[in-house]
Design a protein around this motif. Structure first.
Motif, PDB file in Angstrom:
ATOM      1  N   CYS A 197       9.154   5.153  10.455  1.00 14.51           N
ATOM      2  CA  CYS A 197       8.209   5.439   9.369  1.00 14.51           C
ATOM      3  C   CYS A 197       7.949   6.933   9.235  1.00 14.51           C
ATOM      4  O   CYS A 197       8.108   7.694  10.193  1.00 14.51           O
ATOM      5  CB  CYS A 197       6.884   4.719   9.618  1.00 14.51           C
ATOM      6  N   ASP A 198       7.501   7.324   8.049  1.00 15.27           N
ATOM      7  CA  ASP A 198       7.104   8.706   7.793  1.00 15.27           C
ATOM      8  C   ASP A 198       5.609   8.846   8.059  1.00 15.27           C
ATOM      9  O   ASP A 198       4.820   9.146   7.169  1.00 15.27           O
ATOM     10  CB  ASP A 198       7.434   9.083   6.355  1.00 15.27           C
ATOM     11  N   GLY A 199       5.231   8.583   9.299  1.00 10.75           N
ATOM     12  CA  GLY A 199       3.836   8.627   9.695  1.00 10.75           C
ATOM     13  C   GLY A 199       3.261   7.234   9.872  1.00 10.75           C
ATOM     14  O   GLY A 199       3.739   6.267   9.267  1.00 10.75           O
ATOM     15  N   LEU A 200       2.242   7.131  10.732  1.00 10.66           N
ATOM     16  CA  LEU A 200       1.559   5.871  10.991  1.00 10.66           C
ATOM     17  C   LEU A 200       0.061   6.062  10.835  1.00 10.66           C
ATOM     18  O   LEU A 200      -0.484   7.109  11.208  1.00 10.66           O
ATOM     19  CB  LEU A 200       1.838   5.372  12.417  1.00 10.66           C
ATOM     20  N   ILE A 201      -0.621   5.044  10.316  1.00 16.03           N
ATOM     21  CA  ILE A 201      -2.076   5.007  10.299  1.00 16.03           C
ATOM     22  C   ILE A 201      -2.509   3.665  10.880  1.00 16.03           C
ATOM     23  O   ILE A 201      -1.694   2.737  11.016  1.00 16.03           O
ATOM     24  CB  ILE A 201      -2.660   5.207   8.891  1.00 16.03           C
ATOM     25  N   LEU A 248      13.376  -2.868  11.440  1.00 16.73           N
ATOM     26  CA  LEU A 248      12.455  -3.563  10.533  1.00 16.73           C
ATOM     27  C   LEU A 248      12.415  -2.915   9.153  1.00 16.73           C
ATOM     28  O   LEU A 248      12.644  -3.574   8.131  1.00 16.73           O
ATOM     29  CB  LEU A 248      11.050  -3.593  11.154  1.00 16.73           C
ATOM     30  N   VAL A 249      12.133  -1.625   9.098  1.00 21.88           N
ATOM     31  CA  VAL A 249      11.961  -0.945   7.818  1.00 21.88           C
ATOM     32  C   VAL A 249      13.280  -0.912   7.051  1.00 21.88           C
ATOM     33  O   VAL A 249      13.324  -1.178   5.849  1.00 21.88           O
ATOM     34  CB  VAL A 249      11.392   0.472   8.030  1.00 21.88           C
ATOM     35  N   VAL A 299       2.241 -10.874   6.959  1.00 26.94           N
ATOM     36  CA  VAL A 299       1.469  -9.684   7.333  1.00 26.94           C
ATOM     37  C   VAL A 299       2.400  -8.520   7.693  1.00 26.94           C
ATOM     38  O   VAL A 299       1.960  -7.368   7.765  1.00 26.94           O
ATOM     39  CB  VAL A 299       0.511 -10.007   8.509  1.00 26.94           C
ATOM     40  N   ILE A 300       3.682  -8.824   7.899  1.00 26.31           N
ATOM     41  CA  ILE A 300       4.666  -7.789   8.236  1.00 26.31           C
ATOM     42  C   ILE A 300       5.571  -7.620   7.027  1.00 26.31           C
ATOM     43  O   ILE A 300       6.443  -8.452   6.755  1.00 26.31           O
ATOM     44  CB  ILE A 300       5.475  -8.181   9.485  1.00 26.31           C
ATOM     45  N   GLY A 301       5.326  -6.565   6.258  1.00 24.96           N
ATOM     46  CA  GLY A 301       6.082  -6.432   5.025  1.00 24.96           C
ATOM     47  C   GLY A 301       5.975  -5.067   4.394  1.00 24.96           C
ATOM     48  O   GLY A 301       5.278  -4.174   4.878  1.00 24.96           O
ATOM     49  N   LEU A 302       6.702  -4.911   3.285  1.00 17.14           N
ATOM     50  CA  LEU A 302       6.701  -3.686   2.501  1.00 17.14           C
ATOM     51  C   LEU A 302       5.875  -3.887   1.245  1.00 17.14           C
ATOM     52  O   LEU A 302       6.024  -4.901   0.551  1.00 17.14           O
ATOM     53  CB  LEU A 302       8.128  -3.332   2.074  1.00 17.14           C
TER      54      LEU A 302
END
Length: 206
Positions: A44-48, A111-112, A138-141
């Motif tokens: 990912c390009d960053g996580l929150i 995943l991504v 809940v796991i998605g784009l």
């Protein structure tokens, strides 16, 4: 692959474990949240982090913590909405958000990439993960541009179930194998923690 921000959903109440933060439980000497971060950070390009209550309890992880702004603990859709709104305000160049449960320590390392590939091939608006015969919505784009439609569904329509919302859009579903382990195994109970310890000790989740 399009720029994608990851949000770890840690807003659950953990009732089946007697309360507390499930992602803070440890497996093999590392918190579940540490394991989730290690899996997703390279993708990912960053996580929150989406969590309610005092954000200081997550300070050691170095992530921006955002709370739901829809009251009443309406579930993971509220966390996804909070992430879409935060991304639009703070990372306007990012068009996609990946959501993942904060209690899934063995998430796949592709995943991504696989979700984006399926979404593009099927010209879908959204993409979700599955394993075996079970979907994991809940796991998605999620497309950031859909945030206003999601807010309307949550606030005006009182919609709570993710799959009821995703059914409104062209949806790609990507299935992962469940051997040697289900990559979407989640730690909901004390027994699940024991099973995760066993899997980690076997090296099946390395």
């Amino acid at each position: 692959m399009p720029s994608t921000l990851g949000v770890l959903l840690a807003g659950g109440l953990a009732r089946r474990m007697g309360g507390g933060d499930k992602p803070m439980r440890t497996i093999g000497g590392r918190t579940i949240l540490e394991r989730v971060i290690a899996r997703l950070k390279p993708q990912c390009d960053g996580l929150i982090l989406n969590a309610n209550g005092d954000p200081a309890r997550f300070a050691a992880f170095g992530l921006q913590v955002i709370a739901d702004d829809v009251p009443g603990f309406p579930g993971p859709l509220a966390g996804i909405l909070a992430a879409l709104d935060w991304t639009a305000a703070n990372r306007p160049e990012v068009e996609w958000v990946l959501s993942a449960a904060g209690d899934c320590p063995f998430l796949p390392r592709d995943l991504v990439a696989r979700l984006h590939k399926a979404r593009a091939q099927e010209n879908a608006q959204l993409a979700v993960a599955a394993s075996g015969d079970q979907s994991h919505p809940v796991i998605g784009l999620w497309r950031v541009a859909l945030r206003n439609e999601l807010r309307h569904a949550l606030v005006v329509e009182d919609l709570r179930k993710i799959d009821r919302w995703t059914a409104r859009y062209p949806l790609a579903t990507v299935t992962w194998p469940t051997e040697p382990l289900d990559p979407f195994f989640n730690a909901n109970t004390v027994e699940d923690i024991a099973e995760a310890e066993r899997l980690a000790a076997l090296g099946a989740a390395s």
